[in-house]
Design a protein around this motif. Structure first.
Motif, short mmCIF file in Angstrom:
data_model
loop_
_atom_site.label_atom_id
_atom_site.label_comp_id
_atom_site.label_asym_id
_atom_site.label_seq_id
_atom_site.Cartn_x
_atom_site.Cartn_y
_atom_site.Cartn_z
N ALA A 6 0.83 -1.20 0.00
CA ALA A 6 0.00 0.00 0.00
C ALA A 6 0.86 1.25 0.00
N ASP A 7 1.94 1.21 0.77
CA ASP A 7 2.86 2.34 0.79
C ASP A 7 3.41 2.61 -0.60
N ILE A 8 3.80 1.54 -1.29
CA ILE A 8 4.40 1.69 -2.61
C ILE A 8 3.38 2.25 -3.60
N SER A 9 2.15 1.76 -3.53
CA SER A 9 1.13 2.21 -4.47
C SER A 9 0.75 3.67 -4.23
N MET A 10 0.92 4.17 -3.00
CA MET A 10 0.57 5.55 -2.67
C MET A 10 1.72 6.51 -2.94
N ASN A 11 2.82 5.99 -3.50
CA ASN A 11 4.04 6.77 -3.51
C ASN A 11 4.13 7.79 -4.64
N GLY A 12 3.12 7.96 -5.44
CA GLY A 12 3.16 8.98 -6.46
C GLY A 12 3.06 10.37 -5.85
N SER A 13 3.44 11.40 -6.62
CA SER A 13 3.36 12.76 -6.14
C SER A 13 3.10 13.67 -7.32
N SER A 14 2.71 14.92 -7.02
CA SER A 14 2.42 15.87 -8.08
C SER A 14 3.66 16.18 -8.90
N SER A 15 4.85 15.96 -8.33
CA SER A 15 6.09 16.22 -9.05
C SER A 15 6.42 15.11 -10.04
N GLY A 16 5.72 13.97 -9.94
CA GLY A 16 6.00 12.84 -10.80
C GLY A 16 7.15 11.99 -10.31
N LEU A 17 7.78 12.38 -9.19
CA LEU A 17 8.88 11.61 -8.62
C LEU A 17 8.36 10.58 -7.63
N ALA A 18 9.10 9.50 -7.49
CA ALA A 18 8.73 8.47 -6.53
C ALA A 18 9.99 7.88 -5.92
N VAL A 19 9.87 7.40 -4.69
CA VAL A 19 11.00 6.77 -4.01
C VAL A 19 11.32 5.44 -4.67
N ASP A 20 12.58 5.20 -4.89
CA ASP A 20 13.05 3.95 -5.49
C ASP A 20 13.22 2.91 -4.38
N GLN A 21 12.55 1.77 -4.53
CA GLN A 21 12.64 0.72 -3.52
C GLN A 21 14.08 0.26 -3.33
N HIS A 103 14.64 10.76 -0.68
CA HIS A 103 14.23 11.65 -1.76
C HIS A 103 15.10 11.41 -3.00
N PRO A 104 14.48 11.28 -4.17
CA PRO A 104 15.24 10.98 -5.38
C PRO A 104 16.28 12.04 -5.76
N HIS A 105 16.11 13.27 -5.31
CA HIS A 105 17.09 14.32 -5.62
C HIS A 105 18.32 14.27 -4.72
N VAL A 106 18.27 13.49 -3.65
CA VAL A 106 19.41 13.41 -2.73
C VAL A 106 20.35 12.30 -3.19
N VAL A 107 21.55 12.68 -3.60
CA VAL A 107 22.55 11.72 -4.03
C VAL A 107 23.32 11.27 -2.79
N LEU A 108 23.39 9.98 -2.56
CA LEU A 108 23.96 9.46 -1.31
C LEU A 108 25.46 9.73 -1.21
N PRO A 109 25.91 10.14 -0.03
CA PRO A 109 27.35 10.17 0.24
C PRO A 109 27.84 8.74 0.49
N LEU A 110 29.15 8.58 0.65
CA LEU A 110 29.68 7.26 0.98
C LEU A 110 29.18 6.81 2.34
N SER A 111 29.04 7.75 3.28
CA SER A 111 28.64 7.42 4.63
C SER A 111 27.66 8.46 5.16
N LYS A 112 26.65 7.99 5.88
CA LYS A 112 25.70 8.90 6.52
C LYS A 112 26.42 9.84 7.48
N GLU A 113 27.29 9.28 8.33
CA GLU A 113 28.04 10.07 9.30
C GLU A 113 29.45 10.31 8.78
N ILE A 114 29.87 11.57 8.81
CA ILE A 114 31.19 11.94 8.33
C ILE A 114 31.90 12.70 9.43
#
Length: 335
Positions: A6-21, A103-114
């Motif tokens: 249900a979470d996945i099916s609700m994941n659309g948004s007005s921006s057209g972006l969606a979280v990648d599983q 968020h799809p616009h956030v590019v992951l760093p190597l580590s959460k904590e730096i």
């Protein structure tokens, strides 16, 4: 990681972006890896986990040093962080990071904590290359990066962060001081203290109530309190005194560049908090997926008398914070 259909099916948004599983799986794996490596017994049983650990796409803390070193030899053209999500240890910083990094616009760093004590070259090696930024922009229409580190209450981080990245936005999560301090103690008890007290040298290590009474006395007397095993080099109670850190943070970055998160509200409704943070960072609307907490602390119950004692100790510090933020979190209220 538990994510419903249900979470996945609700994941659309007005921006057209969606979280990648797959992004959620990437975010979850380091915590699973940490638990398995911690609990594995014997060198041979642990060896496959150790080998796999050296080649993860993403870490939540302490990536292998050779990985960081290798990245310093590569492209020096890397993305500068647009944000930092901070708080004290056991405030929900890891859980919050899993929502920000969805968020799809956030590019992951190597580590959460730096670690902010590294050289600039080592620090920047954690962030994505400009080539990765361009690829993300083409794929999703935008790209930023950042990191999520429990640095409070160390003021040095503020000075260094402001000198390196003065335009960065700050998300700061604050948790009920009593609950946070006890959770911090339980975490250290499981990860560090219980192992040390098996040695005769550490047999006199105090219990939680004795330790906090000693810390209260030293804070009131202007002395040096006993340090927690994790987090900043400060005591369990000192980690929960927020106003001095925030005053300096506002002075260096500006009040409008700091977003305050009430941990209790976030735990109740993480989706709403995540969407407010996306807006604060200037990100397009996305419906985040609800996930389970990835880094929960060990269970434990605080004695009611100790809780009341700590609530009384923190009351003047909390009132100072409420005045600073013009916001009453209701900490210490009857449960």
């Amino acid at each position: 990681m538990s994510v419903s259909a249900a979470d996945i099916s609700m994941n659309g948004s007005s921006s057209g972006l969606a979280v990648d599983q797959k992004r959620l799986e990437t975010l979850h794996r380091p915590y699973q890896d940490f638990r398995r490596r911690t609990e594995a017994g014997g060198a041979w049983r642990n060896l496959p986990l150790e080998v796999a650990h050296h080649f993860r796409r993403y870490y939540f803390f302490n990536p292998p040093k050779w990985r960081v070193w290798a990245r310093t030899l590569g492209s020096g053209d890397r993305m500068a962080p647009s944000f930092a999500s901070i708080g004290a240890v056991r405030s929900g910083t890891s859980f919050l990071s899993s929502y920000i990094f969805q968020h799809p616009h956030v590019v992951l760093p190597l580590s959460k904590e730096i670690s902010f004590t590294e050289t600039m070259r080592e620090l920047m090696a954690h962030f994505p290359t400009l080539a990765a930024q361009r690829a993300a922009e083409q794929r999703n229409g935008g790209a930023i990066t950042g990191y999520c580190t429990p640095v409070m209450p160390n003021p040095l981080w503020i000075f260094l962060a402001q000198s390196m990245f003065p335009d960065m936005r700050i998300i700061c999560v604050l948790r009920d001081p009593v609950a946070r301090a006890f959770s911090h103690w339980r975490w250290d008890q499981k990860r560090f203290i219980s192992r040390k007290t098996q040695d005769p040298h550490w047999k006199g290590f105090p219990d939680f109530e004795t330790l906090i009474e000693a810390e209260k006395a030293t804070i009131r007397g202007g002395g040096m309190e006993p340090h927690a095993f994790s987090g900043a080099r400060a005591g369990y109670l000192r980690h929960s005194i927020y106003a001095p850190f925030l005053r300096l943070l506002f002075e260096k970055f500006g009040r409008d560049r700091v977003f305050i998160v009430d941990a209790a509200e976030f735990f109740r409704d993480p989706r709403s908090t995540a969407k407010e943070i996306y807006a604060f960072l200037g990100l397009p609307e996305v419906e985040p997926l609800v996930i389970e907490e990835q880094n929960p602390g060990p269970p434990g119950k605080l004695d009611d008398g100790v809780r009341e004692n700590l609530a009384a100790f923190f009351q003047p510090y909390n009132e100072d914070l409420y005045a600073l933020l013009d916001r009453d979190f209701g900490w210490g209220a009857a449960r």
